[in-house]
Design a protein around this motif. Structure first.
Motif, mmCIF file in Angstrom:
data_model
loop_
_atom_site.group_PDB
_atom_site.id
_atom_site.type_symbol
_atom_site.label_atom_id
_atom_site.label_comp_id
_atom_site.label_asym_id
_atom_site.label_seq_id
_atom_site.Cartn_x
_atom_site.Cartn_y
_atom_site.Cartn_z
ATOM 1 N N GLY A 154 16.569 24.425 5.897
ATOM 2 C CA GLY A 154 16.487 23.858 4.555
ATOM 3 C C GLY A 154 17.140 22.517 4.354
ATOM 4 O O GLY A 154 17.172 21.999 3.229
ATOM 5 N N MET A 155 17.671 21.895 5.411
ATOM 6 C CA MET A 155 18.298 20.578 5.259
ATOM 7 C C MET A 155 17.221 19.510 5.438
ATOM 8 O O MET A 155 16.636 19.371 6.516
ATOM 9 C CB MET A 155 19.411 20.395 6.296
ATOM 10 N N THR A 156 16.931 18.776 4.413
ATOM 11 C CA THR A 156 15.887 17.742 4.494
ATOM 12 C C THR A 156 16.341 16.469 3.796
ATOM 13 O O THR A 156 16.905 16.514 2.704
ATOM 14 C CB THR A 156 14.569 18.217 3.831
ATOM 15 N N ASP A 157 16.115 15.346 4.462
ATOM 16 C CA ASP A 157 16.229 14.030 3.846
ATOM 17 C C ASP A 157 15.398 13.067 4.690
ATOM 18 O O ASP A 157 14.873 13.423 5.753
ATOM 19 C CB ASP A 157 17.690 13.577 3.704
ATOM 20 N N SER A 158 15.273 11.830 4.243
ATOM 21 C CA SER A 158 14.406 10.882 4.946
ATOM 22 C C SER A 158 14.912 10.598 6.360
ATOM 23 O O SER A 158 14.136 10.395 7.292
ATOM 24 C CB SER A 158 14.299 9.575 4.152
ATOM 25 N N GLN A 182 5.549 9.930 7.846
ATOM 26 C CA GLN A 182 4.958 9.953 6.506
ATOM 27 C C GLN A 182 5.843 10.733 5.542
ATOM 28 O O GLN A 182 6.015 10.338 4.383
ATOM 29 C CB GLN A 182 3.549 10.551 6.566
ATOM 30 N N ASN A 183 6.433 11.836 6.023
ATOM 31 C CA ASN A 183 7.372 12.583 5.184
ATOM 32 C C ASN A 183 8.614 11.753 4.877
ATOM 33 O O ASN A 183 9.138 11.785 3.748
ATOM 34 C CB ASN A 183 7.778 13.884 5.883
ATOM 35 N N ALA A 184 9.096 11.014 5.883
ATOM 36 C CA ALA A 184 10.268 10.155 5.658
ATOM 37 C C ALA A 184 9.962 9.105 4.607
ATOM 38 O O ALA A 184 10.791 8.815 3.732
ATOM 39 C CB ALA A 184 10.681 9.493 6.975
ATOM 40 N N MET A 185 8.748 8.535 4.662
ATOM 41 C CA MET A 185 8.379 7.493 3.695
ATOM 42 C C MET A 185 8.204 8.062 2.294
ATOM 43 O O MET A 185 8.455 7.364 1.307
ATOM 44 C CB MET A 185 7.099 6.801 4.162
ATOM 45 N N MET A 186 7.779 9.320 2.189
ATOM 46 C CA MET A 186 7.663 9.931 0.859
ATOM 47 C C MET A 186 9.020 9.995 0.177
ATOM 48 O O MET A 186 9.124 9.845 -1.044
ATOM 49 C CB MET A 186 7.063 11.335 0.981
ATOM 50 N N LEU A 187 10.070 10.200 0.982
ATOM 51 C CA LEU A 187 11.415 10.307 0.426
ATOM 52 C C LEU A 187 12.109 8.958 0.307
ATOM 53 O O LEU A 187 13.078 8.829 -0.442
ATOM 54 C CB LEU A 187 12.257 11.248 1.305
ATOM 55 N N ASP A 188 11.639 7.969 1.074
ATOM 56 C CA ASP A 188 12.284 6.644 1.070
ATOM 57 C C ASP A 188 11.215 5.604 1.394
ATOM 58 O O ASP A 188 11.154 5.072 2.496
ATOM 59 C CB ASP A 188 13.411 6.631 2.111
ATOM 60 N N GLN A 193 12.180 0.745 8.456
ATOM 61 C CA GLN A 193 12.238 1.416 9.757
ATOM 62 C C GLN A 193 11.200 2.522 9.845
ATOM 63 O O GLN A 193 10.585 2.725 10.890
ATOM 64 C CB GLN A 193 13.642 1.983 9.986
ATOM 65 N N TRP A 194 10.998 3.246 8.740
ATOM 66 C CA TRP A 194 9.994 4.322 8.769
ATOM 67 C C TRP A 194 8.586 3.723 8.895
ATOM 68 O O TRP A 194 7.741 4.274 9.588
ATOM 69 C CB TRP A 194 10.076 5.190 7.526
ATOM 70 N N LYS A 195 8.351 2.611 8.235
ATOM 71 C CA LYS A 195 7.044 1.951 8.372
ATOM 72 C C LYS A 195 6.821 1.494 9.805
ATOM 73 O O LYS A 195 5.723 1.639 10.351
ATOM 74 C CB LYS A 195 6.957 0.757 7.417
ATOM 75 N N GLN A 196 7.870 0.935 10.418
ATOM 76 C CA GLN A 196 7.754 0.478 11.800
ATOM 77 C C GLN A 196 7.485 1.649 12.737
ATOM 78 O O GLN A 196 6.653 1.566 13.644
ATOM 79 C CB GLN A 196 9.034 -0.238 12.214
ATOM 80 N N GLY A 197 8.196 2.746 12.513
ATOM 81 C CA GLY A 197 7.970 3.942 13.326
ATOM 82 C C GLY A 197 6.572 4.487 13.157
ATOM 83 O O GLY A 197 5.913 4.881 14.126
ATOM 84 N N LEU A 198 6.089 4.506 11.905
ATOM 85 C CA LEU A 198 4.736 4.985 11.643
ATOM 86 C C LEU A 198 3.710 4.098 12.331
ATOM 87 O O LEU A 198 2.721 4.583 12.897
ATOM 88 C CB LEU A 198 4.484 5.032 10.135
ATOM 89 N N LEU A 199 3.965 2.791 12.320
ATOM 90 C CA LEU A 199 3.040 1.863 12.980
ATOM 91 C C LEU A 199 2.992 2.136 14.484
ATOM 92 O O LEU A 199 1.903 2.167 15.087
ATOM 93 C CB LEU A 199 3.466 0.428 12.701
ATOM 94 N N PHE A 200 4.157 2.337 15.095
ATOM 95 C CA PHE A 200 4.193 2.685 16.515
ATOM 96 C C PHE A 200 3.386 3.958 16.778
ATOM 97 O O PHE A 200 2.617 4.037 17.748
ATOM 98 C CB PHE A 200 5.637 2.918 16.960
#
Length: 456
Positions: A154-158, A182-188, A193-200
């Motif tokens: 139950g521990m969740t964050d971006s 995509q889940n990380a970006m929904m939260l932040d 960095q999340w966009k860069q990771g998603l692009l990779f």
């Protein structure tokens, strides 16, 4: 006899242009981003309901130091406290694991997290802390195992979803990485960095339209980001779009991109796309840095030079030779020999036969096993009707596996010139036996068979 003359012409073409090309496959070289992850778990406050009175007092004692991130003081206080205790609760082990991790004492942190989980497996902060340690150790499978447990608990964050995306990328599961990012970006949503990771992840999973769309969106906000232009080029190359790949790489170079592999790739793309002049201009502009890099730079100059020779682009080859001569000290002995072969081809194009022969002999003196020099010199001697000397160089080239076929064809050409048709037939049959896919030789073989049979 007319049929034989046609075969003779065909053999000349085969000998001259059956050389391997290194321009067919090009890839982008991209440095790994500086990924960073943080623990956003407050230390101390959430633990108190699950500890005994003594540990509760200890938490109160160190709370100011925890708030001030004075981890050395907390560790000193814990060492003194632990000596007076028969056992430590899972929650205190978990907290101290986080303290040691924050103090970058990872081995001690690991021991506390493992102790906490041994007594209480359902502790998400301990699972997450272990995941962070294993990730730093590059044990990505173990890191993902513990991070997944923290998420299940139950521990969740971006940060956690971003870390999961990173781990899936490292473990070569790009499609799973896409979902995590995509889940990380929904939260932040504003975290670059999340966009860069998603692009990779999108590029790695060949989701090219989505990758192109995301790259363009990011470039609209950061038009001077060289990395993004490189990634846009990478996407275009995967999609077979050389025009966009070239324009993106050119933009990256204009923004200061100096990676040798990417400069080499851009020159090869230009050659492959029919703009060798721009390729040579790039090599001339960046010759110093390319050749300072070592073998990759000289190999790029030589491979493009060979392409120019094969396409008889003497004007651009002349520029490339001039550039190479001005940096001759950067070439190895083997590379200088290859450069002399290029010069010989240029001299032959200008009908400077004596100079051509001088360059080829110099190349062979430096590098006796240079197959290109052997074949070129043999061909030059053959054109001068110096057949016996030409044969000698063809025989030397035959000893080199990559050059054997062309060398045997060269000897067959000499045999035809000398009307030794039976010898030529034997040589062509040898080539066909070694290369059964060479159906283009069958008409030559048939013509020679007819001549030999009619003569007997």
């Amino acid at each position: 006899m007319n049929a034989l003359k046609q075969n003779y012409g065909l053999l000349l073409v085969l000998v001259a242009f059956l050389s391997p090309s290194s321009l067919a496959s090009v890839t982008v070289s991209l440095d790994e981003p500086n990924w960073s992850f943080t623990l956003k778990q407050p230390l101390g406050d959430t633990a108190r309901p699950r500890v005994n009175r003594q540990e509760g007092e200890f938490f109160s004692q160190v709370q100011k130091d925890l708030d001030a991130q004075n981890y050395t003081a907390v560790i000193t206080a814990f060492d003194a406290f632990a000596k007076a205790q028969e056992q430590i609760s899972p929650m205190l082990h978990e907290m101290m694991g986080q303290v040691f991790l924050s103090a970058k004492q990872n081995e001690q942190a690991k021991q506390h997290f493992l102790a906490a989980l041994k007594k209480g497996p359902s502790m998400p902060a301990a699972q997450r802390g272990l995941s962070m340690i294993y990730m730093l150790e590059q044990n990505y499978a173990k890191a993902r195992e513990h991070l997944s447990q923290a998420l299940i608990l139950g521990m969740t964050d971006s940060q956690m979803y971003g870390q999961l995306g990173y781990l899936n990328l490292q473990l070569e599961h790009p499609r799973s990485a896409i979902a995590a990012y995509q889940n990380a970006m929904m939260l932040d949503i504003d975290n670059n960095q999340w966009k860069q990771g998603l692009l990779f992840a999108l590029i790695a999973s060949d989701a090219l339209p989505q990758a192109r769309s995301l790259a363009d969106e990011m470039l609209a906000a950061q038009p001077d980001d060289r990395r993004l232009w490189l990634q846009r080029s990478q996407i275009a190359m995967k999609a077979g779009d050389d025009v966009t790949a070239i324009s993106s790489l050119e933009t990256a170079v204009s923004l200061g991109e100096k990676n040798v592999a990417n400069l080499v790739m851009l020159t090869k793309l230009h050659v492959r796309s029919g703009s060798p002049h721009r390729a040579v201009t790039l090599l001339k502009t960046h010759a110093g840095s390319l050749l300072a890099s070592g073998k990759d730079g000289s190999d790029a100059i030589l491979s493009i030079g060979n392409w120019l020779v094969a396409n008889q682009d003497w004007q651009n080859l002349s520029v490339l030779v001039e550039v190479s001569d001005s940096h001759s000290e950067a070439f190895s002995s083997a590379s200088k020999a290859a450069l002399n072969v290029m010069k010989a081809n240029l001299a032959m194009a200008k009908q400077q036969i004596t100079n051509a022969q001088k360059y080829l002999l110099s190349a062979l003196k430096t590098s006796p096993a240079n197959g290109d020099a052997l074949l070129t010199l043999a061909g030059l001697l053959r054109q001068q009707n110096k057949d016996e000397r030409a044969k000698m160089y063809y025989l030397r080239a035959e000893a080199l596996p990559d050059y054997k076929t062309r060398a045997v064809l060269g000897r067959a050409q000499i045999a035809i010139n000398q009307r030794s048709y039976a010898e030529a037939l034997t040589l062509l049959r040898q080539v066909y036996k070694d290369n059964p896919s060479r159906n283009d030789l069958l008409s030559n073989i048939q013509s020679l068979e007819n001549i030999v049979n009619n003569a007997s």
